[in-house]
Design an enzyme around this catalytic site. Structure first.
Site, PDB file in Angstrom:
ATOM      1  N   LYS A 156      43.878 -73.739  85.376  1.00  0.00           N
ATOM      2  CA  LYS A 156      43.325 -72.867  84.345  1.00  0.00           C
ATOM      3  C   LYS A 156      42.977 -73.648  83.062  1.00  0.00           C
ATOM      4  O   LYS A 156      42.096 -73.247  82.317  1.00  0.00           O
ATOM      5  CB  LYS A 156      44.312 -71.751  83.999  1.00  0.00           C
ATOM      6  CG  LYS A 156      44.818 -70.928  85.176  1.00  0.00           C
ATOM      7  CD  LYS A 156      43.739 -70.057  85.778  1.00  0.00           C
ATOM      8  CE  LYS A 156      44.251 -68.925  86.641  1.00  0.00           C
ATOM      9  NZ  LYS A 156      44.958 -69.330  87.865  1.00  0.00           N
TER      10      LYS A 156
HETATM   11  C1  LIG Z   1      44.888 -68.773  89.160  1.00  0.00           C
HETATM   12  C2  LIG Z   1      45.414 -69.606  90.248  1.00  0.00           C
HETATM   13  C3  LIG Z   1      44.879 -69.527  91.552  1.00  0.00           C
HETATM   14  C4  LIG Z   1      43.810 -68.544  91.928  1.00  0.00           C
HETATM   15  O1  LIG Z   1      42.594 -68.846  91.314  1.00  0.00           O
HETATM   16  P1  LIG Z   1      41.417 -67.749  91.291  1.00  0.00           P
HETATM   17  O2  LIG Z   1      40.366 -68.317  90.427  1.00  0.00           O
HETATM   18  O3  LIG Z   1      42.043 -66.509  90.710  1.00  0.00           O
HETATM   19  O4  LIG Z   1      40.987 -67.541  92.686  1.00  0.00           O
HETATM   20  C5  LIG Z   1      45.373 -70.404  92.498  1.00  0.00           C
HETATM   21  N1  LIG Z   1      46.360 -71.270  92.216  1.00  0.00           N
HETATM   22  C6  LIG Z   1      46.910 -71.359  90.985  1.00  0.00           C
HETATM   23  C7  LIG Z   1      48.000 -72.333  90.747  1.00  0.00           C
HETATM   24  C8  LIG Z   1      46.448 -70.541  89.955  1.00  0.00           C
HETATM   25  O5  LIG Z   1      46.999 -70.630  88.733  1.00  0.00           O
END
Ligand SMILES: *Cc1c(COP(=O)(O)O)cnc(C)c1O
Length: 498
Positions: free
Chosen positions: A113
């Protein structure tokens, strides 16, 4: 380039406005009117460019009302200054000759993120000025764990903004919770909510499209904005790392110019894998998208049948960031594959709301099947994958990445397709230390900091600095609220009364 709503293409806004608003007022998601294609010269440039240059370039292609100078500056601020503990920002680690792991967790909160949320505050601040917006941008975040902390870290003390983060009470790991509750900054607020992630996200979406609440917030000098993956300002920085990962593979000789690659992504809200889809639309040669889910396998069923059906049991798993039954960004894929058909998208989304399910047309399903493979695995398989990868390669992966590796192996077994695959590694294994340790067969009775130390000792890998520090900090936020109380809490937040 303008952006229109997936549910009404007559609603068209600039990229700055799309970023300020987050979600269109009809409940639709903003999508670009067209997708820029890379020329041969641009590809040559990207091959030798640094991560920061590649990111600024990709941003410039989509965010046409931002200047090159601005975007280069933002890219420096987001990915430079030692914010990432890797010079490459998002390095590709070749785990096997055909499997490159795109490590997206070298940022300040140790999850992918950060790639977008270190950038978004700069984009939003500039976008507020460009649109002449004087009100304070109040960022409301529903998080399954990682977005919350990454958004807090990105927006803390950013002028003209404030941020409130809501997470499902029992739906995040202890380390994730502690990361959020210890957040510093004068403009931040954090609370848990009784319920699961979908409950929190739906409540948040309702607040966004409630005219009355928006009006009251405006009286308090605030305009709502979103840092969730529905905000276009998050999508673009994510496209950049797939572009970058491809050129890294090319540069290292892992693939040659005429090769197509596959991309495998552990998926929840469908934001990350959608970014890879846009990279393909830009001209990155991607043959197949391998969409990996945990036991909440609504997407696996969708890619196999064309029916999206959220009416099913919700599972709390060891990969909590993927415990999601409504993958919001799928709406953008359907919009694109239906030829920007807003009426069709609107019809599906209202069916999803009324019946909890919809089935896409045969034409759309055909396109989807050509490009996407959906697979899933349960917790048992996830933990076994962590242990196998560690014993075979001495390489430690977190639970989400493990879901990706497991489904990648199933895909290869089923199809025999051995094209070089770029696998998105979405979090540092230390972030989910409890599950990772139990995968390695280590009994844990202690919690928190001790877990990190044991994992480090067992594997010989260093605890990431941002995680090492959270247990020294005091918890600032220990609030819990209910879904029903959320609108009131949000309004108090806009008043500055929390
Ligand atoms: C947010 C997240 C995901 C999922 O990502 P999306 O964009 O919602 O599909 C997968 N793994 C981790 C560690 C995340 O923080």
């Amino acid at each position: 380039m303008n952006y229109f709503s997936t549910r009404d293409t007559t609603l068209s806004v600039s990229s700055a406005e799309a970023i300020v608003r987050g979600l269109s007022k009809d409940g639709g998601l903003f999508c670009p009117e067209s997708i820029p294609k890379l020329t041969d010269d641009e590809k040559k440039y990207l091959l030798d460019a640094s991560y920061r240059e590649r990111a600024a370039f990709v941003l410039g292609k989509f965010l046409t009302d931002f200047s090159e100078e601005e975007l280069c500056d933002f890219s420096e601020k987001a990915y430079g200054n030692g914010k990432f503990d890797s010079d490459a920002t998002a390095p590709v680690h070749m785990l096997e000759p055909n499997l490159g792991v795109l490590e997206l967790w070298h940022g300040p909160t140790c999850a992918f993120k950060d790639m977008a949320l270190q950038m978004l505050p700069h984009l939003l601040s500039a976008a507020l000025k460009k649109t002449g917006e004087k009100r304070c941008a109040s960022i409301l975040v529903a998080t399954s764990g990682d977005t919350g902390k990454a958004a807090l870290e990105g927006f803390a003390d950013v002028e003209g903004t404030k941020i409130a983060v809501f997470y499902p009470k029992d739906g995040v790991s202890k380390i994730q919770e502690r990361q959020m509750t210890t957040q510093s900054g004068e403009n931040v607020y954090v609370s848990s909510v009784v319920g699961n992630f979908d409950d929190v996200q739906s409540a948040m979406k309702e607040i966004f499209s409630d005219e009355e609440i928006r009006g009251k917030a405006s009286d308090n000098g605030c305009i709502f904005s979103s840092a969730n993956s529905i905000n276009w300002g998050r999508a673009v920085p994510q496209i950049a790392y797939y572009v970058s990962g491809y050129f890294d593979l090319l540069k290292s000789g892992s693939i040659s110019e005429n090769d197509e690659i596959n991309v495998c992504v552990p998926t929840g809200n469908f934001g990350n894998i959608l970014a890879a889809f846009y990279a393909r639309e830009m001209g990155i040669p991607i043959k197949k998208f391998i969409c990996a889910s945990n036991s909440n396998n609504v997407l696996t069923d969708f890619f196999n049948t064309g029916k999206y059906d959220k009416c099913r049991e919700f599972h709390v798993t060891t990969s909590p960031a993927m415990d999601i039954l409504i993958s919001s960004n799928l709406e953008r894929l359907i919009f694109n594959l239906s030829g920007n058909d807003d009426k069709t998208v609107k019809k599906y989304m209202s069916k999803l709301k009324s019946d909890g399910a919809y089935t896409v047309s045969a034409e759309i399903f055909e396109k989807i099947s050509e490009l996407f493979y959906g697979g899933c695995c349960n917790d048992d398989e996830t933990l076994k994958t962590i242990s196998n990868v560690f014993s075979e390669h001495n390489y430690l992966i977190d639970t989400h990445t493990a879901v990706g590796v497991n489904v990648y192996r199933k895909y290869v077994k089923e199809t025999g397709d051995e094209a070089v695959t770029l696998l998105a590694s979405t979090a540092s294994p230390f972030k989910f230390a409890d599950s990772v340790l139990s995968a390695l067969g280590i009994d844990i009775t202690s919690g928190g900091e001790e877990l990190l130390r044991i994992l480090s000792k067992t594997t010989g890998q260093k605890i990431p600095a941002p995680l090492a520090s959270i247990f020294e900090k005091e918890e600032r936020f220990v609030n819990t609220t209910t879904r029903e109380e959320l609108p009131d809490v949000v309004l108090k937040f806009t008043e500055g009364a929390l």
